[in-house]
Design a protein around this motif. Structure first.
Motif, mmCIF file in Angstrom:
data_model
loop_
_atom_site.group_PDB
_atom_site.id
_atom_site.type_symbol
_atom_site.label_atom_id
_atom_site.label_comp_id
_atom_site.label_asym_id
_atom_site.label_seq_id
_atom_site.Cartn_x
_atom_site.Cartn_y
_atom_site.Cartn_z
ATOM 1 N N VAL A 79 0.997 -1.033 -0.237
ATOM 2 C CA VAL A 79 0.166 -0.225 -0.097
ATOM 3 C C VAL A 79 0.643 1.331 0.233
ATOM 4 C CG1 VAL A 79 -1.785 1.431 1.247
ATOM 5 C CG2 VAL A 79 -1.601 -1.566 1.370
ATOM 6 N N ILE A 80 0.615 2.123 -1.270
ATOM 7 C CA ILE A 80 1.493 3.310 -0.857
ATOM 8 C C ILE A 80 0.393 4.258 -0.922
ATOM 9 C CG2 ILE A 80 2.659 5.331 -2.345
ATOM 10 C CD1 ILE A 80 3.302 2.649 -4.039
ATOM 11 N N LYS A 81 0.358 5.607 0.335
ATOM 12 C CA LYS A 81 -0.202 6.572 1.098
ATOM 13 C C LYS A 81 -0.090 7.621 -0.193
ATOM 14 C CE LYS A 81 1.635 5.455 5.964
ATOM 15 N NZ LYS A 81 1.339 5.812 6.919
ATOM 16 N N GLU A 127 3.129 9.317 -0.705
ATOM 17 C CA GLU A 127 4.260 8.785 -0.901
ATOM 18 C C GLU A 127 4.260 8.313 -2.313
ATOM 19 O OE1 GLU A 127 6.135 5.025 2.102
ATOM 20 O OE2 GLU A 127 4.145 5.809 1.275
ATOM 21 N N LYS A 128 3.318 8.827 -3.135
ATOM 22 C CA LYS A 128 2.782 8.441 -5.001
ATOM 23 C C LYS A 128 2.446 9.606 -5.814
ATOM 24 C CE LYS A 128 -1.364 6.471 -7.630
ATOM 25 N NZ LYS A 128 -2.162 6.415 -8.049
ATOM 26 N N THR A 129 2.264 11.274 -4.239
ATOM 27 C CA THR A 129 3.296 12.314 -4.914
ATOM 28 C C THR A 129 3.998 12.960 -5.193
ATOM 29 O OG1 THR A 129 0.482 13.362 -4.150
ATOM 30 C CG2 THR A 129 2.475 14.943 -4.869
ATOM 31 N N ALA A 130 4.565 12.026 -4.371
ATOM 32 C CA ALA A 130 6.468 12.022 -3.622
ATOM 33 C C ALA A 130 6.733 11.563 -4.995
ATOM 34 C CB ALA A 130 7.008 12.002 -2.345
ATOM 35 N N PHE A 131 6.847 9.902 -5.614
ATOM 36 C CA PHE A 131 7.165 9.032 -6.766
ATOM 37 C C PHE A 131 6.693 9.775 -7.448
ATOM 38 C CE2 PHE A 131 6.584 5.663 -3.264
ATOM 39 C CZ PHE A 131 7.771 5.469 -2.869
ATOM 40 N N ASN A 132 5.564 10.900 -8.597
ATOM 41 C CA ASN A 132 5.692 11.273 -9.388
ATOM 42 C C ASN A 132 5.948 12.464 -10.149
ATOM 43 O OD1 ASN A 132 3.369 8.751 -9.915
ATOM 44 N ND2 ASN A 132 2.162 10.235 -9.047
ATOM 45 N N THR A 133 6.757 13.172 -8.053
ATOM 46 C CA THR A 133 7.487 14.405 -8.716
ATOM 47 C C THR A 133 8.995 13.819 -9.103
ATOM 48 O OG1 THR A 133 6.432 15.550 -7.150
ATOM 49 C CG2 THR A 133 8.646 16.108 -7.614
#
Length: 453
Positions: free
Chosen positions: A370-372, A375-381
């Motif tokens: 599960v990705i919060k 975290e998902k926003t940071a990975f996409n950035t």
């Protein structure tokens, strides 16, 4: 003398904000920091973004651990892998001793197994309904096996078709109750018939690999032992096109998003993507393997594919690039015969000679589970920053660096030197000859010997 005092008036400007816009409801909430997007207030933005991209690239290599586990249990060489089009967690594998196992990727365990054939299993495929799977073996039988949603395989086959010849490959139609087999001839079967209703043969050599087109479902691609790739249309009575290559094609796979594109894995260490509308020249050529390419499978997105090599490694390619974006290998892994990309686009399965089915991540540094949202926003950035600065020398050097075994590293270097020497020889011959006597031939057309219709 009287003095006159003058009073000065001052105006005070105050920033006023609504407390509801930035006040936290609880202590666990995140502070809302107001930001001004004006560029003149941030003169060092480019430098900071470059440093963040560099750090993200370094962290990607630090957390690149693609190997998840080995699915142990087979007692002989892995001969076939198959996936269900209607399931995400279940995968089939078959070995040379005739055993077929069904694996659950969520628990990483074998759910059930069955002794399917006397001798090795040549090929597996799932039924379009997902309730059955088909197998062919050295005993010249085609068997239908029931498979429940929980993964239980029936102890006895639902149906058995006896044949005189051994079939090397099998595949099922995407929408209709039709399946196709290849061996001495290409046979098309329908329903409950015990005999094929259509047979094709083009040449004298046998065929060893067959694949239905997943979009234009009436198209079939077949790889034969005479170094040819043949295209058939089930609506006609003969073959459509025959592509003869310089080296044998071990496997092929249709692009699931482009109906007219397929990729062939060849013995010359390369892969070639062809457009069926023009087979004279390959759309793209993929290098990097130092041994014969044994198998290829596309990702569900159609943008990437994975290959299995005789050189004991797995490589992942982007469709638009000629070189692999990643390479997976272990010390104990031997010749990789079969490869599979899972239907959820997250995992890769490989079957090799030392009786293991290995499970890999499709993206080596991806976080599983599960990705919060943060975290998902940071990975996409971070992904956006890495794409923005991907051509900078330092970032490019770190992103493409891989630790390879010494054998692969040295062999790859020798192959590169041989190719450079061959290109230099051809250019010198062309330079010292009369104009037009030594024409330039592209690498993507050299492997094409003939086209027959």
């Amino acid at each position: 003398m009287a003095t006159i005092s003058k009073k000065k008036s001052f105006s005070l400007k105050v920033l006023s904000r609504n407390p509801e816009d930035y006040r936290r409801e609880t202590k666990l909430d995140i502070h809302k920091a107001p930001q001004n997007p004006e560029t003149y207030l941030h003169p060092f933005t480019l430098g900071r973004e470059y440093q963040r991209a560099l750090n993200a690239t370094k962290l990607e290599r630090v957390f690149a651990k693609p190997f998840l586990c080995g699915l142990d249990g087979h007692r002989d060489t892995i001969q076939a892998l198959a996936k269900f089009p209607t399931r995400l967690a279940h995968v089939l594998s078959a070995a040379s001793d005739g055993e077929v196992r069904l694996w659950d990727l969520s628990t990483k365990k074998c759910v059930s197994s069955v002794a399917a054939h006397d001798g090795l299993v040549h090929s597996l495929c799932a039924h379009r309904s997902g309730q059955f799977f088909l197998s062919t073996g050295q005993d010249a039988n085609i068997k239908f096996w029931s498979c429940s949603e929980e993964g239980r395989i029936g102890s006895e086959p639902v149906r058995t078709i006896l044949n005189k010849n051994v079939y090397q490959g099998i595949d099922h139609h995407e929408k209709e109750d039709i399946f196709v087999t290849c061996g001495q001839s290409l046979d098309v079967w329908a329903g409950d018939r015990s005999q094929p209703y259509q047979s094709y043969k083009w040449g004298l050599d046998s065929m060893h690999y067959v694949k239905f087109n997943r979009i234009e479902t009436h198209l079939i691609a077949v790889a034969a032992d005479d170094r040819s790739v043949m295209l058939y249309d089930t609506r006609g009575g003969s073959g459509v096109q025959k592509l003869v290559m310089r080296m044998k094609t071990n496997s092929l796979c249709w692009n699931p998003m482009q109906a007219y594109m397929f990729t062939a894995a060849c013995d010359d260490f390369n892969l070639y993507t062809y457009d069926i509308r023009n087979l004279r020249i390959a759309s793209n050529k993929y290098e990097d393997h130092i041994g014969a390419v044994m198998d290829v499978d596309y990702a569900p997105t159609g943008k990437e594919f994975v290959t299995a090599g005789y050189d004991r490694c797995i490589r992942i390619f982007n469709v638009a690039d000629g070189h692999s974006r990643d390479v997976y290998t272990t010390k104990r892994m031997q010749r990789v015969n079969h490869i599979l990309w899972s239907m959820d686009n997250k995992y890769i399965l490989s079957g090799s000679d030392e009786m293991n089915v290995r499970l890999w991540k499709a993206r080596a540094s991806e976080k599983l589970g599960v990705i919060k949202p943060r975290e998902k926003t940071a990975f996409n950035t971070m992904e956006t920053l890495k794409k923005t600065f991907k051509d900078h020398p330092e970032i490019k050097r770190i992103a493409r660096h891989r630790h390879l075994p010494k054998l692969i590293y040295t062999q790859k270097k020798q192959i590169r030197e041989q190719k450079d020497a061959q290109k230099k020889k051809e250019s010198n011959r062309r330079f010292h000859s009369k104009p037009g006597t030594v024409p330039f031939v592209a690498d993507r057309t050299k492997q094409v010997v003939d086209i027959k219709e």
